[in-house]
Design an enzyme around this catalytic site. Structure first.
Site, mmCIF file in Angstrom:
data_model
loop_
_atom_site.group_PDB
_atom_site.id
_atom_site.type_symbol
_atom_site.label_atom_id
_atom_site.label_comp_id
_atom_site.label_asym_id
_atom_site.label_seq_id
_atom_site.Cartn_x
_atom_site.Cartn_y
_atom_site.Cartn_z
ATOM 1 N N GLU A 11 0.364 -1.217 -0.144
ATOM 2 C CA GLU A 11 0.489 0.073 -0.062
ATOM 3 C C GLU A 11 1.092 1.127 -0.270
ATOM 4 O O GLU A 11 0.702 2.421 0.750
ATOM 5 C CB GLU A 11 -0.920 -0.088 0.641
ATOM 6 N N TYR B 197 -0.283 -7.413 -1.827
ATOM 7 C CA TYR B 197 -1.230 -7.002 -1.346
ATOM 8 C C TYR B 197 -2.243 -7.686 -1.613
ATOM 9 O O TYR B 197 -3.080 -7.283 -2.926
ATOM 10 C CB TYR B 197 -0.884 -4.742 -1.634
ATOM 11 N N ASP C 233 0.921 -8.428 2.849
ATOM 12 C CA ASP C 233 -0.981 -7.668 3.436
ATOM 13 C C ASP C 233 -1.679 -8.892 3.140
ATOM 14 O O ASP C 233 -2.070 -8.331 1.727
ATOM 15 C CB ASP C 233 -1.072 -6.385 3.785
ATOM 16 N N HIS D 207 -1.107 -0.940 10.233
ATOM 17 C CA HIS D 207 -0.509 -2.411 10.499
ATOM 18 C C HIS D 207 1.364 -1.910 11.124
ATOM 19 O O HIS D 207 1.668 -1.182 11.011
ATOM 20 C CB HIS D 207 0.034 -2.801 8.990
#
Length: 271
Positions: free
Chosen positions: A36, A113, A158, A262
């Site tokens: 991200e 991701y 992630d 996160h």
């Protein structure tokens, strides 16, 4: 040699480049995989990150959304980015370390991701959730086709799914919440097992001990409430599992000023 690898959803690399620098100063990882990044390739802060000691950098981004980047002290010989679901939305990047990487030579690091999936866990009502499930289906197909653990490899990212009951603060309360629904957790486990990967965090910290890597911005008392989920993962090919020495969740970073929601996840291998 020791090889330490961090995975971190940074939630904008330009906004939080000082956080990356702080993590580097504290943890000194050899490799940092960011998700991200929210940064088009022509705006990526390449020079600033190289100045932090990472001469070898690959990135795959787009404006405003998604994006992945891998920073390395070790040279890599090849890079690859795959697209899924007919979208080039910057969700994957792979690097393979070259001959100059010593004992790490030949290891491939996949940086993913996975789509978050929105709020409604129904693919008929929520196109974002349908996209997430289709993405997972294509990952399963990729695993069958590419057999990524036939050679030494690490998969991080992630993945936006907390697969086990102790990967969330309350299993029963979150069974119908996107990231912990049975359809997601089942497909994720099917993907991991088909690919042949071992969950590094759970190898060292088996269930039922709780492990979280994400705490919502919506909770102002996130640390006290500790209503977390384990959305960030590191998986190892079986050939690398004997080298796994340590895994750390950098929870303190969640409390830094203007943080990502996160925490960085770092594993250390002894090759």
């Amino acid at each position: 040699m020791k090889l330490s690898v961090t995975s971190w959803n940074i939630n904008s690399v330009r906004l939080r480049i000082d956080h990356v620098a702080r993590h580097i100063a504290e943890a000194q990882p050899d490799v940092i995989c960011l998700q991200e990044t929210k940064c088009p390739n022509d705006r990526f802060p390449l020079k600033a990150l190289k100045a932090l000691g990472y001469e070898h950098i690959a990135f795959h981004g787009q404006k405003g959304y998604h994006g992945v980047a891998t920073l390395s002290r070790l040279p890599f010989s090849t890079t690859e980015s795959m697209s899924f679901c007919g979208k080039d939305d910057a969700r994957h990047l792979a690097v393979t370390f070259g001959p100059g990487a010593g004992a790490a030579s030949g290891i491939t690091v996949h940086n993913y991701y996975v789509p978050a999936g929105g709020d409604i866990p129904d693919p008929d009502l929520n196109p974002r959730f349908a996209h997430k499930l289709a993405f997972l289906d294509e990952l399963l197909q990729w695993s069958d086709r590419a057999k990524p653990t036939a050679a030494p490899s690490i998969l991080v990212g992630d993945l936006n799914i907390a697969p086990y009951e102790s990967d969330v603060w309350n299993h029963k309360a979150l069974l119908n919440v996107v990231s912990h629904t049975p359809i997601e957790t089942t497909r994720m486990e099917e993907w991991r097992q088909a690919a042949g990967y071992v969950d590094a965090i759970r190898h060292l910290t088996p269930v039922p001990e709780p492990v979280f890597t994400w705490w919502s911005y919506r909770s102002p008392d996130w640390a006290a409430a500790n209503k977390g989920r384990r959305l960030d993962h590191v998986w190892l090919a079986p050939s690398l599992v004997p080298t796994l020495k340590e895994a750390n969740i950098g929870k303190a970073a969640r409390g830094w000023e203007r943080p990502s929601d996160h925490a960085p996840v770092t594993v250390t291998l002894e090759l």
